[in-house]
Enzyme design. Structure first.
Site, PDB file in Angstrom:
ATOM      1  N   HIS A 153     -10.261  -6.042   7.999  1.00  0.00           N
ATOM      2  CA  HIS A 153     -10.854  -5.770   6.684  1.00  0.00           C
ATOM      3  C   HIS A 153     -12.079  -4.854   6.744  1.00  0.00           C
ATOM      4  CE1 HIS A 153      -8.257  -9.090   5.639  1.00  0.00           C
ATOM      5  NE2 HIS A 153      -8.611  -9.019   4.371  1.00  0.00           N
ATOM      6  N   GLU A 165       0.816  -1.214   0.000  1.00  0.00           N
ATOM      7  CA  GLU A 165       0.000   0.000   0.000  1.00  0.00           C
ATOM      8  C   GLU A 165       0.848   1.261   0.000  1.00  0.00           C
ATOM      9  OE1 GLU A 165      -0.666  -2.651   1.939  1.00  0.00           O
ATOM     10  OE2 GLU A 165      -2.507  -3.304   0.926  1.00  0.00           O
TER      11      GLU A 165
END
Length: 325
Positions: free
Chosen positions: A129, A60
């Site tokens: 998540h 990321e």
């Protein structure tokens, strides 16, 4: 108009902008041939080629750095963070770099970057998540934070975000991706960022919410109507900046407010909304502003998720409390 799910509307928005502007680039983990975890980018690489829709390494921080570099070279990057719970790995790029670009450069450079990511509970994802981390983003000046609740708004807001010359964090609630369909124009259109929407008119109490909790609020409003309570439901749509004018107009009418968020009580935008209402409209209130949220714990494991998440019954309970104050 076409009938679309939210995920289809999001895909369509990216397709529109990839066609309209050759500088729009879509990238992230598995977004190319696989179309992403939720297939939000399905078919886009075949249509626009690997140079404009492409996979990145599972990093990321690298995705964020790439987006910044491309933006400085005149592109309009649309990076996907595969789940927003992974945002900590790219926080410096978003909050430390993108958000400050215009100010830092004295207006010489922009960061026209739209960071897309799924978030939210109710679909039994693994740990890290489903977290609702929009509060972190909303606290950072220089960022716009958008959270649609319908397919129509998802397409119009995403097109607006991609065209914006400043960074936008565009969050998509996973439970809404395929849970219903709505009418969506097939042509190009926009929905204004920073403008709330009154989803249901009412006279007795104002429910302020966003994302999936808008639908819980509407369900609660239907239940309350059976008891003669008319709830007005406001969908923020954008949690930074927040459209306080729409909220305050409703408060002046109903005199009672419940703010609803999926995030933990200490973690979301509800506290900010409540404080602004009290500062600006305390004389219009006939009861304390109440709040519905998840408890102040880390996100629960999936087997306890339904108990942990707020729902329409919690909203009904709070409304009755504020009505009977």
């Amino acid at each position: 108009m076409a009938q679309m799910t939210m995920i289809q509307a999001i895909t369509d928005a990216m397709r529109v902008e990839l066609k309209n502007d050759e500088n729009v680039l879509v990238f992230g983990e598995d977004v190319g041939q696989n179309g992403g975890v939720f297939r939000a980018t399905e078919g886009l690489q075949d249509e626009f080629g690997e140079d404009r829709v492409f996979d990145t390494p599972l990093a990321e921080s690298g995705i964020g750095g790439l987006a910044i570099g491309l933006a400085l070279e005149g592109f309009r990057p649309v990076p996907e963070i595969q789940f927003f719970g992974f945002v900590y790995e790219v926080m410096d790029s978003i909050s430390g770099q993108m958000a400050r670009m215009r100010y830092r450069s004295g207006g010489h450079y922009n960061a026209p970057i739209t960071v897309r990511a799924p978030f939210g509970g109710g679909v039994h994802t693994p740990e890290l998540h489903a977290d609702s981390l929009e509060g972190l983003m909303a606290q950072q000046p220089g960022l716009k934070v958008v959270i649609p609740s319908t397919p129509y708004e998802a397409k119009g807001l995403l097109i607006s975000a991609i065209r914006d010359n400043d960074p936008v964090v565009f969050l998509e609630h996973m439970k809404l991706y395929r849970s219903f369909r709505g009418e969506v124009p097939e042509e190009d259109y926009t929905v204004e960022i920073g403008k709330a929407d009154v989803k249901r008119e009412g006279s007795d109490v104002t429910l302020v919410s966003y994302g999936a909790m808008v639908h819980s609020s509407l369900k609660a409003a239907e239940e309350l109507e059976k008891d003669g309570i008319q709830a007005e439901v406001i969908d923020l749509r954008t949690v930074s900046p927040i459209d306080y004018e729409t909220i305050l107009a409703s408060v002046k009418k109903t005199n009672r407010v419940v703010v609803v968020q999926e995030a933990q009580r200490q973690a979301g935008v509800a506290g900010q909304v409540i404080s602004e209402i009290q500062e600006r409209a305390i004389l219009d209130l006939e009861a304390p502003i109440l709040r519905v949220s998840a408890p102040d714990t880390v996100y629960s494991f999936s087997d306890a998720e339904e108990t942990w998440l707020p729902n329409h019954n919690d909203i009904v309970e709070k409304v009755n409390e504020v009505i009977n104050f």
